[in-house]
Design an enzyme around this catalytic site. Structure first.
Site, PDB file in Angstrom:
ATOM      1  N   ASP A   5      -6.641  -7.020   3.671  1.00 51.89           N
ATOM      2  CA  ASP A   5      -7.561  -6.582   3.079  1.00 51.89           C
ATOM      3  C   ASP A   5      -8.429  -7.430   2.467  1.00 51.89           C
ATOM      4  O   ASP A   5      -9.676  -7.538   2.528  1.00 51.89           O
ATOM      5  CB  ASP A   5      -7.061  -5.450   2.122  1.00 51.89           C
ATOM      6  N   ASP A  54     -12.285  -9.428   4.064  1.00 49.56           N
ATOM      7  CA  ASP A  54     -13.505  -9.190   3.438  1.00 49.56           C
ATOM      8  C   ASP A  54     -14.033 -10.367   3.291  1.00 49.56           C
ATOM      9  O   ASP A  54     -15.362 -10.731   3.493  1.00 49.56           O
ATOM     10  CB  ASP A  54     -13.523  -8.586   1.973  1.00 49.56           C
ATOM     11  N   ASP A  59      -2.878 -17.923   0.361  1.00 46.48           N
ATOM     12  CA  ASP A  59      -3.972 -18.645  -0.637  1.00 46.48           C
ATOM     13  C   ASP A  59      -4.608 -19.768   0.064  1.00 46.48           C
ATOM     14  O   ASP A  59      -5.704 -19.971   0.106  1.00 46.48           O
ATOM     15  CB  ASP A  59      -3.468 -18.921  -1.750  1.00 46.48           C
ATOM     16  N   LYS A  79       3.115 -15.264   1.803  1.00 45.29           N
ATOM     17  CA  LYS A  79       3.435 -16.113   0.558  1.00 45.29           C
ATOM     18  C   LYS A  79       5.056 -16.514   0.788  1.00 45.29           C
ATOM     19  O   LYS A  79       5.786 -15.578  -0.402  1.00 45.29           O
ATOM     20  CB  LYS A  79       2.757 -15.415  -0.370  1.00 45.29           C
ATOM     21  N   TYR A 100       1.020  -1.179   0.024  1.00 48.09           N
ATOM     22  CA  TYR A 100      -0.090  -0.031   0.002  1.00 48.09           C
ATOM     23  C   TYR A 100       0.765   1.273   0.015  1.00 48.09           C
ATOM     24  O   TYR A 100       0.403   2.273  -0.360  1.00 48.09           O
ATOM     25  CB  TYR A 100      -0.822   0.181   1.196  1.00 48.09           C
TER      26      TYR A 100
HETATM   27  C1  IPM Z   1     -10.354  -1.289   3.758  1.00 46.45           C
HETATM   28  C2  IPM Z   1     -10.655  -0.686   2.471  1.00 46.45           C
HETATM   29  C3  IPM Z   1      -9.461   0.379   2.217  1.00 46.45           C
HETATM   30  C4  IPM Z   1      -8.397  -0.453   2.046  1.00 46.45           C
HETATM   31  C5  IPM Z   1      -9.768   1.221   0.897  1.00 46.45           C
HETATM   32  C6  IPM Z   1     -11.132   1.993   1.046  1.00 46.45           C
HETATM   33  C7  IPM Z   1      -8.686   2.265   0.531  1.00 46.45           C
HETATM   34  O1  IPM Z   1     -10.824  -1.721   1.489  1.00 46.45           O
HETATM   35  O2  IPM Z   1     -10.331  -0.571   4.829  1.00 46.45           O
HETATM   36  O3  IPM Z   1     -10.334  -2.565   3.534  1.00 46.45           O
HETATM   37  O4  IPM Z   1      -7.970  -1.033   1.033  1.00 46.45           O
HETATM   38  O5  IPM Z   1      -7.583  -0.536   2.958  1.00 46.45           O
HETATM   39 MG    MG Z   2     -11.063  -3.582   1.961  1.00 41.81          MG
END
Ligand code: IPM
Ligand code: MG
Length: 369
Positions: free
Chosen positions: A250, A254, A226, A193, A142
């Site tokens: 990230d 999710d 993975d 990884k 990032y």
């Molecule tokens: C998260 C989001 C952020 C990230 C974005 C909005 C920059 O997806 O907080 O998970 O990628 O970190």
């Molecule tokens: Mg995210």
């Protein structure tokens, strides 16, 4: 002593709506539990861009640095898709994380009993699920240099990002994962990884070093990221704390979020080093985004944002019992069948508005006294 300060940054899309419900909860704790906060509010993301031409002003950045805790709603929206990368709404959030040095991002994935049917996985795989993903938040691909898009030698272009981690960056986030594990199930699984990336080899070695030298009593395992993603959907209850880098974190968070049925349920805490007053630098935000498709309609689920405030009570203000109270109030409301639109099962029903969900949580808090 002065009341602790909270800076609220509602941001874009559904951010302001869900934050309005958190305000009701903050007011409740002031009135009924004598937990008073000095609350101020400012702009971030597209809202800041519209007002000032940047997604975060230096003044707001300074306020965030000075606050005892920052609560953020969400940033971004299609309106800002065409903006230059440097002023996109997301840059405001990334600047907050980087300059406050919020290296440890806690993303719990907890499955509420009342919602076990909402997961895309079978009920017995997710019922009772309680895992914590610790995502490194201020380094890795990032932020690594070099980065950018430039011409290549063949008349095309090249896009570059750099995955980069130092010993200390890995060790400090590993420590926060081991500390959390000690207060939970005493297990950490580290994901990288190491089979293809040198930064992954270093990650694995440094996490192991912190374990062997500082936390030998905690159970540590390693997994390729993975395979970790696969195990998360195969049998998520094998995990207690997962520690991983910025990008894998990230993705995996999710994925873990969806196990619980709705992205509208999940809070997060981003923590840095302790300030002079002993509190960690901290920013709390829901894991969900700005949901522009439903913004302004009173349909959004405020629970992720409310639970983010519960995390603030626990991690910034040392009010674990009050955090429990708030989490139990949310559970009670869900058990009563109160549902926003995102929590409607196939059997349907009548969803309540964002505001009605907030009111129901306040009522459940009243009932807890
Ligand atoms: C998260 C989001 C952020 C990230 C974005 C909005 C920059 O997806 O907080 O998970 O990628 O970190
Ligand atoms: Mg995210």
């Amino acid at each position: 002593m002065a009341n602790p300060s909270i800076l609220i940054l509602p941001g874009d899309g559904i951010g302001p709506e869900v934050m309005a419900e958190v305000r009701k909860i903050i007011t409740w704790f002031g009135d009924k539990r004598d937990l008073k906060f000095n609350v101020s509010e400012d702009l971030v993301g597209g809202a800041a861009y519209d007002a000032h031409g940047v997604p975060l002003t230096d003044e707001t950045m300074a306020k965030a640095q000075a606050a005892d805790a920052v609560l953020l709603g969400a940033v971004g929206g299609p309106k800002y898709d065409k903006l230059d990368f440097s002023v996109k709404p997301e840059r405001g959030l990334l600047r907050l994380r980087k300059e406050m040095d919020l290296f440890s991002n806690l993303r719990p994935a907890q499955c509420f009993d009342a919602l076990a049917d909402f997961s895309s996985l079978k009920k017995d795989i997710v019922a009772g699920l309680d895992i914590m993903i610790v995502r490194e938040l201020t380094s890795g691909v990032y932020f690594g240099e070099p980065r950018g898009i430039s011409p290549d030698n063949e008349g095309g272009r090249v896009g570059i990002n750099t995955q980069r981690y130092t010993t200390e960056e890995i060790r400090r986030v590993a420590r926060s994962a081991f500390e959390l594990a000690k207060r939970r199930g005493n297990k950490v699984c580290s994901m990288e990884k190491a089979n293809v990336m040198e930064s992954g080899i270093l990650w694995r070695e440094e996490v192991q070093w912190v374990h062997d030298n500082e936390y030998p009593e905690v159970e540590l395992s390693h997994m390729y990221a993975d395979a970790g993603a696969m195990q998360l959907v195969r049998w998520p209850k094998q995990f207690d704390v997962i520690v991983t880098d910025n990008l894998f974190g990230d993705l995996l968070s999710d994925c873990a979020a969806m196990l619980t049925g709705s992205l509208g349920m999940l809070p997060s805490a981003s923590l840095g080093a302790p300030m002079a007053n002993g509190r960690p630098k901290a920013l709390y935000e829901p894991v969900h985004g700005s949901a522009p498709d439903i913004a302004g309609q009173g349909k959004a689920n405020p629970i992720a944002c409310v639970l983010s405030f519960a995390m603030a009570l626990r991690y910034s203000f040392d009010q674990g019992a009050e955090a429990d109270r708030l989490e139990q109030a949310v559970e009670a409301v869900l058990a009563d069948g109160v549902r926003t639109a995102d929590l409607m099962g196939p059997e349907g029903g009548t969803p309540v508005s964002t505001g009605a969900m907030g009111d129901a949580i306040v009522k459940a808090l009243d009932a807890s006294l």
